[in-house]
Design a protein around this motif. Structure first.
Motif, mmCIF file in Angstrom:
data_model
loop_
_atom_site.group_PDB
_atom_site.id
_atom_site.type_symbol
_atom_site.label_atom_id
_atom_site.label_comp_id
_atom_site.label_asym_id
_atom_site.label_seq_id
_atom_site.Cartn_x
_atom_site.Cartn_y
_atom_site.Cartn_z
ATOM 1 N N ASP A 41 0.833 -1.204 0.000
ATOM 2 C CA ASP A 41 0.000 0.000 0.000
ATOM 3 C C ASP A 41 0.866 1.252 0.000
ATOM 4 O OD1 ASP A 41 0.988 0.260 2.592
ATOM 5 O OD2 ASP A 41 -0.889 -0.321 3.562
ATOM 6 N N PHE A 42 0.227 2.415 0.068
ATOM 7 C CA PHE A 42 0.980 3.667 -0.021
ATOM 8 C C PHE A 42 1.989 3.796 1.108
ATOM 9 C CE2 PHE A 42 1.558 8.059 1.395
ATOM 10 C CZ PHE A 42 2.214 8.567 0.290
ATOM 11 N N ASP A 43 1.626 3.413 2.318
ATOM 12 C CA ASP A 43 2.540 3.556 3.445
ATOM 13 C C ASP A 43 3.813 2.735 3.242
ATOM 14 O OD1 ASP A 43 0.847 5.282 4.774
ATOM 15 O OD2 ASP A 43 -0.127 3.707 5.943
ATOM 16 N N TYR A 72 7.406 9.529 -13.627
ATOM 17 C CA TYR A 72 7.038 10.677 -14.453
ATOM 18 C C TYR A 72 5.540 10.959 -14.450
ATOM 19 C CZ TYR A 72 6.220 13.288 -18.809
ATOM 20 O OH TYR A 72 5.797 14.197 -19.744
ATOM 21 N N HIS A 73 4.697 9.909 -14.493
ATOM 22 C CA HIS A 73 3.266 10.199 -14.650
ATOM 23 C C HIS A 73 2.610 10.756 -13.380
ATOM 24 C CE1 HIS A 73 1.537 5.847 -13.700
ATOM 25 N NE2 HIS A 73 2.402 6.244 -12.794
ATOM 26 N N TYR A 74 3.384 10.934 -12.312
ATOM 27 C CA TYR A 74 2.873 11.628 -11.125
ATOM 28 C C TYR A 74 3.299 13.096 -11.087
ATOM 29 C CZ TYR A 74 1.503 7.097 -9.331
ATOM 30 O OH TYR A 74 0.906 5.871 -9.180
ATOM 31 N N MET A 75 4.100 13.515 -12.038
ATOM 32 C CA MET A 75 4.616 14.879 -12.031
ATOM 33 C C MET A 75 3.642 15.838 -12.688
ATOM 34 S SD MET A 75 8.607 14.114 -12.943
ATOM 35 C CE MET A 75 9.560 12.996 -11.916
ATOM 36 N N CYS A 89 -3.788 7.973 -4.271
ATOM 37 C CA CYS A 89 -2.671 8.578 -3.527
ATOM 38 C C CYS A 89 -1.722 9.330 -4.455
ATOM 39 C CB CYS A 89 -1.919 7.525 -2.717
ATOM 40 S SG CYS A 89 -1.338 6.107 -3.663
ATOM 41 N N ALA A 90 -2.222 9.686 -5.636
ATOM 42 C CA ALA A 90 -1.384 10.344 -6.640
ATOM 43 C C ALA A 90 -0.809 11.670 -6.130
ATOM 44 C CB ALA A 90 -2.176 10.577 -7.920
#
Length: 233
Positions: A41-43, A72-75, A89-90
């Motif tokens: 998960d994100f944590d 890159y696709h979160y920038m 959580c992006a």
């Protein structure tokens, strides 16, 4: 000097078995997020990423951090979403990347005049389109690629480099965070030379070398990375 090139992370922790900050330069090839395993998960993913950043802070000369397409696709510069994009959580991932951007070394890293490391590889067509005046020598090419990354991240996107009906990254104009090995093999910028490209991005069961390409995205199946000794001039 000894080098260790570590494949795509994707939230995995087995990189910890591979790093040797005291005796080697450790190159992370990108894709720190978007795990294949739904149990990550994100944590877990963020803690793992922060451990890598901590390692970089403590050993800045012996840890090299490169970006991949799943970073890159979160920038903010990117308007595309690729496979396993973590929509819920992006924003948190974007902040992690933004807050730690200063610790990254860009897209490309040259090891002397015989090796160049990127997430996916450099084709002749992409280099000619984007960096037509750049010498192909690894040091010069890596420097130019990283400068382009700072100036225009859109030059590395999927859409902006894709050919018709291309859904996988198999067009020779794709960037060093997207090109696939089969097409890279045919359109390798260093084809016919003794320069080797070290790449991740496409999963392999073990470190694999073929036709001057060294594929290292193997952490999903084996605790291994590519190691080499290189005599610096």
């Amino acid at each position: 000097m000894r080098y260790k090139v570590i494949g795509d992370i994707h939230g995995r922790t087995n990189w910890k078995k591979l790093v040797d900050v005291d005796n080697a330069i450790n190159i992370f090839i990108g894709d720190y997020f978007d795990p294949y395993d739904s149990n990550i998960d994100f944590d877990i993913m963020s803690d793992n990423f922060n451990e890598i950043i901590k390692l970089k802070k403590e050993h800045p000369d012996n840890v090299i951090l490169l970006y991949g397409n799943h970073d890159y696709h979160y920038m903010a510069d990117c308007t595309e979403h690729y496979s396993r994009f973590q929509i819920y959580c992006a924003r948190k991932i974007e902040k992690l990347l933004l807050d730690n951007d200063k610790y990254f070394d860009g897209i490309a890293y040259a090891i002397g005049d015989k090796y160049i490391v990127t997430h996916a590889g450099i084709t002749n067509e992409w280099a000619m389109n984007r960096l037509p005046d750049t010498k192909v020598e690894p040091m010069e090419m890596a420097k130019a690629i990283n400068e382009l990354w700072k100036e225009n991240k859109w030059a590395f996107s999927f859409e902006n480099n894709s050919g018709p009906y291309d859904y996988y990254g198999d067009t020779c104009t794709h960037s060093p965070i997207w090109i696939r090995p089969q097409t890279l093999d045919e359109h390798n910028l260093y084809k016919g030379t003794d320069v080797k490209q070290i790449i991740g991005h496409t999963q392999v069961s073990k470190v694999t070398e073929i036709n001057g390409l060294i594929l290292v995205d193997c952490l999903g199946t084996v605790d291994n990375c590519y190691e080499l000794e290189f005599e610096e001039n």
